[in-house]
Scaffold this active site. Structure first.
Site, mmCIF file in Angstrom:
data_model
loop_
_atom_site.group_PDB
_atom_site.id
_atom_site.type_symbol
_atom_site.label_atom_id
_atom_site.label_comp_id
_atom_site.label_asym_id
_atom_site.label_seq_id
_atom_site.Cartn_x
_atom_site.Cartn_y
_atom_site.Cartn_z
ATOM 1 N N ARG A 1 -9.992 5.226 6.012
ATOM 2 C CA ARG A 1 -8.755 4.675 5.459
ATOM 3 C C ARG A 1 -8.709 4.814 3.941
ATOM 4 N NH1 ARG A 1 -7.152 -1.007 8.273
ATOM 5 N NH2 ARG A 1 -8.540 -1.795 6.645
ATOM 6 N N ARG B 1 -15.527 -6.605 5.597
ATOM 7 C CA ARG B 1 -14.767 -6.309 6.830
ATOM 8 C C ARG B 1 -15.700 -5.990 7.992
ATOM 9 N NH1 ARG B 1 -9.315 -5.894 6.248
ATOM 10 N NH2 ARG B 1 -8.496 -5.644 4.125
ATOM 11 N N ARG C 1 0.829 -1.196 0.000
ATOM 12 C CA ARG C 1 0.000 0.000 0.000
ATOM 13 C C ARG C 1 0.869 1.253 0.000
ATOM 14 N NH1 ARG C 1 -3.972 -2.056 4.895
ATOM 15 N NH2 ARG C 1 -5.215 -3.563 3.675
#
Length: 303
Positions: free
Chosen positions: A242, A253, A148
């Site tokens: 995020r 999630r 990331r």
């Protein structure tokens, strides 16, 4: 008369074997002669007390008793003596020097397993913990997922291909591994062994599935810490902020987090990481480590 003289002589003897209130006639065969001996078989020696075994072997007038006693060393008054002088006098009086060895052994290195749902701040807590606490090593996890933005290879994760990860599995180089959201994650064994040998505490960051696997492998030899947000609402907001998830993965999630919270009872400790109160969460993790170090019965993890 002869019998009386013999008994009187024995009674005055310093031999401790005859210092007893009941003394048996040493000549039982001669009792039949009443003109010489009294018919009594036992002579009462009045109120003379028997000598104890301690006194028998350590009488003040015994040279051997004096030899076994430590030398009498005068101890100066504590309020007037110099500390060093008093210290030496106490050593001499006790007959042995004071040792500087620790009274208890050093605490064993710990393995701290930190887990919790996505978005609770596991990375933030561990990063801050490494900044404020010495002698602690964070084991870098190997993963097959893409890197990331802002992540550093070898610091945040060891980024490897799926083929490389499968090769690590075949070589038994991983303590634990799992397939999470389509990507592999695993913990290299060698890092743990090297740093525990140096006396460092080990911190492992795993998901709930990985924590369950480690519990089966390590049992009670490791410390398991469950990290949570203050509420489900706060957790969802963190996942949204995020900006790393698609709408599909967000739903996955959130649903997974609801299920994972039910496993809190499988952990040793729970730490609430409230928004804006990172320092409090880190201090609580430190307190957990300190409490574990102070236990009489230490955990002893072997990898």
């Amino acid at each position: 008369m002869l019998y009386r003289k013999i008994c009187t002589s024995l009674a005055k003897s310093s031999n401790p074997f005859f210092f007893h209130q009941n003394f048996t006639n040493p000549f039982p065969n001669l009792h039949s002669n009443s003109r010489i001996f009294s018919p009594l078989k036992t002579l009462k020696l009045g109120s003379r007390r028997p000598i104890s075994s301690t006194r028998r072997f350590f009488q003040s007038d015994s040279p051997m008793g004096d030899a076994r006693r430590p030398a009498v060393v005068p101890i100066p008054p504590p309020e007037a003596a110099e500390p060093a002088e008093l210290f030496r006098a106490l050593e001499a009086s006790l007959g042995s020097p004071f040792t500087s060895e620790p009274l208890v052994p050093e605490a064993n290195p710990l393995i701290i397993v930190v887990s919790g749902p996505s978005g609770v701040g596991k990375d933030a807590v561990i990063k801050r913990l490494r900044e404020v606490r010495e002698n602690i090593h964070f084991v870098v996890t190997a993963t097959s997922r893409p890197m990331r933005p802002g992540e550093i290879h070898g610091k945040d994760y060891f980024f490897v291909s799926k083929e490389e990860f499968l090769e690590m599995i075949n070589k038994d180089e991983l303590l634990e591994y799992a397939l999470v959201y389509g990507d592999y994650k695993g913990i290299p064994k060698q890092q743990i062994r090297e740093h525990m040998a140096k006396g460092s505490d080990i911190v492992l960051r795993v998901d709930i599935q990985g924590a369950a696997t480690l519990r089966n492998i390590l049992g009670d030899s490791a410390v398991f810490v469950f990290l949570v947000a203050e509420s489900e609402e706060a957790l969802v907001k963190r996942l949204i902020d995020r900006k790393t998830e698609t709408k599909e993965t967000l739903l996955i999630r959130i649903a997974t987090a609801r299920e994972e919270v039910r496993h809190v009872a499988d952990f040793d400790y729970v730490v609430v990481n409230k928004e804006g109160e990172l320092e409090n969460a880190v201090k609580l993790v430190e307190s957990i480590i300190d409490a574990e170090k102070a236990k009489v019965k230490q955990r002893n993890a072997v990898i």
